[in-house]
Design an enzyme around this catalytic site. Structure first.
Site, mmCIF file in Angstrom:
data_model
loop_
_atom_site.group_PDB
_atom_site.id
_atom_site.type_symbol
_atom_site.label_atom_id
_atom_site.label_comp_id
_atom_site.label_asym_id
_atom_site.label_seq_id
_atom_site.Cartn_x
_atom_site.Cartn_y
_atom_site.Cartn_z
ATOM 1 N N ASP A 190 0.946 15.751 -4.736
ATOM 2 C CA ASP A 190 0.177 16.964 -4.485
ATOM 3 C C ASP A 190 -0.941 17.115 -5.510
ATOM 4 O O ASP A 190 -0.998 16.392 -6.506
ATOM 5 C CB ASP A 190 1.114 18.166 -4.537
ATOM 6 C CG ASP A 190 0.594 19.366 -3.756
ATOM 7 O OD1 ASP A 190 -0.456 19.254 -3.104
ATOM 8 O OD2 ASP A 190 1.270 20.413 -3.795
ATOM 9 N N ASP A 255 -2.032 24.749 2.390
ATOM 10 C CA ASP A 255 -0.735 25.203 2.880
ATOM 11 C C ASP A 255 -0.937 26.209 4.016
ATOM 12 O O ASP A 255 -1.814 27.080 3.935
ATOM 13 C CB ASP A 255 0.057 25.880 1.761
ATOM 14 C CG ASP A 255 0.484 24.914 0.672
ATOM 15 O OD1 ASP A 255 0.313 23.697 0.848
ATOM 16 O OD2 ASP A 255 0.990 25.385 -0.360
#
Length: 478
Positions: A190, A255
């Site tokens: 990430d 997200d």
């Protein structure tokens, strides 16, 4: 819950002057995988207050993974049980600065053994860099301290590696070898840049070298592992080619789940945004990998549209049942990772259907080679539209079948990007020429979700669709 009956007609309109169709297909990924990953990820339940009886620890994760094996299982190829952020010690590694698990909540080797016994695979979450608190520790199999090759701060308690130093690769090798020894099968990396906007962290402008370091370490470990990079990665030509050569899948959006104050997983306007971000991604991929000669487009890296929240009832998911089906339709037809973030303890009948319908999974298998691309109704272009058509394929050297998606995304709520305000039910119509298919042929059409057969037409397909509603269709030359 069965889908509401939808009248499917055929557009009796003149053929549009559409651009030629460049068929897009996926090849083998950098790690040697031929399809996208399917499974479950912990992030939604950990970060969103949906009223679930869930704690992020070994017992609760194992319970979700056991349900993954029993409710979806190997037959549907949902095999990856992936831990997102929070599984590791937060501010330091072991004596060599390697990432290690928080023993207060997890025993990663034991969890991996449990999953493997059930035919599942383990996924772990990481971010670039070594811990700032580990600067005085020596990298395994070297005499170099981490502080000699890692400086500054990229946030998240990590320092920034000097990727020109061989010791940096040896640090990655040592971490991934330990992951391999534990039994890890999937790594999510990430906070990769360029990309990862709105992170709230002082990230370096370019951490692409971290992707190469992790992929190299995976290859040296001797254990096959998928590498998924996150989050909304830069799609300019040089970087897109780099991600394509180094990663197995890459995020196309930020997200999509709600924050921890929300009582549902997602909102429809975020789903609109995610779908349009995939549109932007596949259009960019076509430009980068198409060669400019009008021929086929070959891509290696798979899209990751973020977790798929379709398994739970509307009051838990946050969107209607019709919209849940539309989400599943787009994740499937994009050939994207099918990693559900839903609570597997609360799957409803529709949730099971959307995740494991044999007809839908057959479509997903097709899209693992041929992903959808946008073909605007009436013109065949690729712009963002509220009333949209998509095509995957047609299959080359075989039956010539294709997947077609028709959709009414509803009024743009400020995030989708298509700038439309059409409310209520709308007719969505696309000719065969709009879709880039041969208008001189006759086609048989089948609804993927219902299995219902429809009469073929010489013109195309059309449907009256409500806000957030879509159709997923097999189209086969008769």
């Amino acid at each position: 819950m069965a889908p509401r009956s939808i009248a499917l007609g055929f557009a009796a309109v003149a053929a549009a002057s559409a651009t030629n169709l460049q068929v897009i297909s996926y090849g083998e990924t950098a790690g040697g995988f031929r399809s996208a990953a399917r499974g479950w990820n912990s992030f939604g339940l950990k970060s969103t207050n949906t009223g679930a009886d869930f704690k992020f620890d070994q017992a609760h994760v194992a319970a979700q993974c056991d349900l993954l094996a029993s409710d979806l299982g190997a037959a549907a190829n949902y095999t990856y049980c992936s831990l997102d952020s929070g599984w590791s010690v937060a501010y330091n590694g072991d004596e060599h600065g390697r990432i290690t698990y928080d023993t207060a909540v997890f025993d990663i080797p034991a969890l991996a053994a449990h999953l493997h016994a059930k035919g599942l695979n383990l996924g772990l979450y990481v971010v670039p860099g070594a811990f700032e608190g580990d600067r005085d520790k020596t990298i395994l199999n070297t005499s170099t301290k981490i502080g000699e090759v890692c400086s500054g701060s990229e946030g998240l308690a990590r320092c920034v590696f000097d990727y020109t130093r061989e010791e940096v690769q040896l640090w990655h090798d040592s971490v991934v070898k330990q992951f391999a020894d534990w039994g890890t099968d999937f790594i999510k990396l990430d906070y990769v840049t360029p990309g990862s906007p709105e992170s709230g962290q002082p990230l370096p402008a370019d951490q692409s070298a971290a992707v190469r370091a992790w992929q190299t370490a995976i290859r040296r470990s001797g254990r096959p592992m998928r590498l998924d990079i996150s989050w909304k990665l830069d799609r300019s030509a040089d970087y897109f080619k780099f991600w394509n050569d180094q990663a197995d899948s890459m995020r196309t959006d930020q997200d999509i789940n709600n924050d921890n104050q929300a009582t549902t997983f997602i909102r429809w306007f975020t789903a609109q945004r995610a779908i349009d971000n995939y549109r932007q991604w596949i259009v960019a991929a076509k430009a980068v990998f198409g060669g400019g000669d009008g021929g086929p487009v070959k891509i290696r890296v798979r899209p990751d549209l973020d977790n798929l929240y379709t398994g739970n009832a509307a009051d838990v998911t946050g969107v209607s049942d019709v919209q849940r089906r539309t989400l599943a339709t787009h994740w499937i037809a994009a050939g994207a990772n099918l990693i559900t973030g839903s609570d597997l303890a609360r799957l409803d009948d529709l949730g099971r259907e959307l995740l494991a319908s044999p007809r839908a999974l057959a479509a997903a298998d097709f899209a693992a080679t041929y992903p959808i691309q946008p073909r605007n109704p009436g013109e065949g272009a690729a712009a963002a539209k509220q009333l949209q058509a998509w095509v995957a394929g047609p299959e080359q050297g075989g039956s010539g079948r294709a997947i077609v998606v028709l959709a009414n995304y509803g009024p743009d709520q400020g995030k989708g990007g298509f700038g439309s305000t059409l409310a209520g039910r709308q007719k969505v119509a696309a000719t065969w020429e709009d879709l880039g298919l041969d208008g001189s042929k006759t086609y048989a059409v089948q609804d993927v979700w219902t299995g219902q057969q429809h009469d073929a037409s010489q013109h195309g397909v059309e449907a009256d669709l409500d806000e957030g509603e879509s159709l997923l269709l097999w189209v086969t030359p008769a």
